[in-house]
Write an enzyme that holds these catalytic residues in place. Structure first.
Site, PDB file in Angstrom:
ATOM      1  N   TYR A 158       0.850  -1.205   0.000  1.00 25.41           N
ATOM      2  CA  TYR A 158       0.000   0.000   0.000  1.00 25.41           C
ATOM      3  C   TYR A 158       0.886   1.255   0.000  1.00 25.41           C
ATOM      4  O   TYR A 158       0.513   2.305  -0.523  1.00 25.41           O
ATOM      5  CB  TYR A 158      -0.970  -0.018   1.186  1.00 25.41           C
ATOM      6  CG  TYR A 158      -2.165   0.897   1.005  1.00 25.41           C
ATOM      7  CD1 TYR A 158      -3.025   0.737  -0.079  1.00 25.41           C
ATOM      8  CD2 TYR A 158      -2.443   1.912   1.924  1.00 25.41           C
ATOM      9  CE1 TYR A 158      -4.125   1.579  -0.244  1.00 25.41           C
ATOM     10  CE2 TYR A 158      -3.529   2.745   1.769  1.00 25.41           C
ATOM     11  CZ  TYR A 158      -4.370   2.575   0.678  1.00 25.41           C
ATOM     12  OH  TYR A 158      -5.451   3.411   0.525  1.00 25.41           O
ATOM     13  N   LYS A 165      -3.216   8.301   3.130  1.00 19.69           N
ATOM     14  CA  LYS A 165      -4.409   8.076   3.967  1.00 19.69           C
ATOM     15  C   LYS A 165      -4.182   8.564   5.400  1.00 19.69           C
ATOM     16  O   LYS A 165      -5.123   9.051   6.043  1.00 19.69           O
ATOM     17  CB  LYS A 165      -4.813   6.594   3.958  1.00 19.69           C
ATOM     18  CG  LYS A 165      -5.368   6.098   2.616  1.00 19.69           C
ATOM     19  CD  LYS A 165      -6.594   6.876   2.139  1.00 19.69           C
ATOM     20  CE  LYS A 165      -7.306   6.149   0.991  1.00 19.69           C
ATOM     21  NZ  LYS A 165      -8.373   6.985   0.383  1.00 19.69           N
TER      22      LYS A 165
HETATM   23  O1  0WE Z   1      -6.947   3.083  -1.652  1.00 19.13           O
HETATM   24  C1  0WE Z   1      -6.976   2.065  -2.324  1.00 19.13           C
HETATM   25  C2  0WE Z   1      -6.545   2.085  -3.779  1.00 19.13           C
HETATM   26  C3  0WE Z   1      -6.032   3.399  -4.237  1.00 19.13           C
HETATM   27  C4  0WE Z   1      -5.299   3.390  -5.558  1.00 19.13           C
HETATM   28  C5  0WE Z   1      -5.345   2.360  -6.469  1.00 19.13           C
HETATM   29  C6  0WE Z   1      -4.638   2.482  -7.667  1.00 19.13           C
HETATM   30  C7  0WE Z   1      -4.574   1.383  -8.679  1.00 19.13           C
HETATM   31  C8  0WE Z   1      -4.279   1.891 -10.068  1.00 19.13           C
HETATM   32  C9  0WE Z   1      -4.586   4.511  -5.838  1.00 19.13           C
HETATM   33  N1  0WE Z   1      -3.899   4.647  -6.993  1.00 19.13           N
HETATM   34  C10 0WE Z   1      -3.919   3.670  -7.897  1.00 19.13           C
HETATM   35  N2  0WE Z   1      -3.203   3.848  -9.053  1.00 19.13           N
HETATM   36  C11 0WE Z   1      -3.297   3.018 -10.111  1.00 19.13           C
HETATM   37  O2  0WE Z   1      -2.609   3.196 -11.123  1.00 19.13           O
HETATM   38  N3  0WE Z   1      -7.394   0.897  -1.743  1.00 19.13           N
HETATM   39  C12 0WE Z   1      -7.751   0.890  -0.341  1.00 19.13           C
HETATM   40  C13 0WE Z   1      -7.434  -0.381  -2.464  1.00 19.13           C
HETATM   41  C14 0WE Z   1      -6.113  -1.034  -2.277  1.00 19.13           C
HETATM   42  O3  0WE Z   1      -5.034  -0.639  -2.981  1.00 19.13           O
HETATM   43  C15 0WE Z   1      -3.966  -1.379  -2.533  1.00 19.13           C
HETATM   44  C16 0WE Z   1      -4.395  -2.254  -1.528  1.00 19.13           C
HETATM   45  C17 0WE Z   1      -5.779  -2.031  -1.366  1.00 19.13           C
HETATM   46  C18 0WE Z   1      -6.681  -2.692  -0.384  1.00 19.13           C
HETATM   47  C19 0WE Z   1      -2.630  -1.352  -2.919  1.00 19.13           C
HETATM   48  C20 0WE Z   1      -1.726  -2.216  -2.333  1.00 19.13           C
HETATM   49  C21 0WE Z   1      -2.142  -3.070  -1.336  1.00 19.13           C
HETATM   50  C22 0WE Z   1      -3.472  -3.107  -0.929  1.00 19.13           C
END
Ligand code: 0WE
Length: 258
Positions: A158, A165
């Site tokens: 993450y 966050k």
């Molecule tokens: O906040 C998130 C995801 C936010 C996110 C996702 C992406 C994917 C595609 C932000 N930026 C991008 N950029 C991209 O190019 N989550 C809570 C979902 C999430 O994302 C992770 C998680 C989880 C759960 C990333 C790594 C590990 C766990």
């Protein structure tokens, strides 16, 4: 009863029918709110068409492009809100972005540009949208954002989003303290992992979901609808005494130590 009749709600962050923001928009609509929807404009207008078709059944009064990296678009969005509604009651912030490369591998390799990008879109945008919303929330209001446990505890990969966050969750507290005197409440929902456009682009999301199913008290993941219902509560008068809080909608996962 949860009643948002006559409330005007601006919802950001709908990308498709799996978006948590879409789950929230549906619940606000079901509770009687009048909706405004923003989308991230792209060169080919694909997102505009996609989101417009999706939200059509909710009869939004406003449908506006808003890339929060561009302050002028934020100003234009709230100018349009003012013109249409005169005031605003609810702001839903469901925006986050980090470069894909920064969501894997060694955190110490995060570049300054990648760090700034993630913090700008995922954390600072709550400040700029709240500042603009405050001017229109003349009868008080409710601001709700989405966060994740990775801002409090280390979640593998993450990475920079965790720092974003953490900043977002402190934004919730400082904004709550600042805007409380205007009767504007600011809260966050910390959702458990859900398969969405954003999370599906992340390697290992299915393994994380299975881990939650094993460990969490409810032994299942949460749905967009469940996050939407919690958001409707935080937007409504039922939560009139609640501000500056992070509400976990994660099947209870966060309480477990082992
Ligand atoms: O906040 C998130 C995801 C936010 C996110 C996702 C992406 C994917 C595609 C932000 N930026 C991008 N950029 C991209 O190019 N989550 C809570 C979902 C999430 O994302 C992770 C998680 C989880 C759960 C990333 C790594 C590990 C766990």
């Amino acid at each position: 009863m949860l009643d948002l009749t006559g409330k005007r709600a601006l919802v950001t962050g709908i990308a498709n029918n799996r978006s948590i923001a879409w789950g929230i928009a549906q619940q606000l609509h079901a509770a009687g709110a009048d909706l405004g929807v923003t989308y991230l404009p792209d060169a080919k207008g694909k997102m505009e068409k996609k989101v417009k078709d999706l939200v059509e059944p909710l009869n939004p009064s406003l449908f506006l492009p808003c890339n929060v990296q561009d302050e002028a678009q934020v100003t234009e969005t709230f100018d349009a809100v003012k013109k249409q509604w005169g005031q605003l009651d609810i702001l839903v912030h469901c925006l986050a972005f980090a470069n894909r490369d920064d969501l894997m591998g060694d955190f110490s390799e995060t570049s300054k540009a990648g760090f700034q990008l993630a913090l700008d879109i995922s954390a600072y945008s709550l400040v700029s949208l709240s500042r603009a919303a405050k001017l229109l929330m003349t009868d008080g209001g409710s601001i709700v954002t989405l966060t994740y446990l990775g801002g409090v505890k280390v979640i593998p990969n993450y990475n920079v989003m965790g720092i974003a966050k953490a900043a977002l969750e402190m934004n919730v507290r400082y904004l709550a303290a600042d805007l409380g005197s205007s009767n504007i409440r600011v809260n966050g929902i910390s959702a458990g992992p859900i398969r969405t456009l954003a999370s599906s682009a992340v390697g290992g999301i299915l393994d994380m979901i299975h881990h939650v199913e094993d460990i969490a008290p409810l032994h299942r993941t949460v749905t967009q609808e469940e996050v939407g219902k919690a958001a409707a509560f935080l937007c409504s008068d039922l939560s009139s005494g609640v501000t500056g809080q992070i509400l976990y909608v994660d099947s209870g996962y966060n309480i477990m130590g082992m």
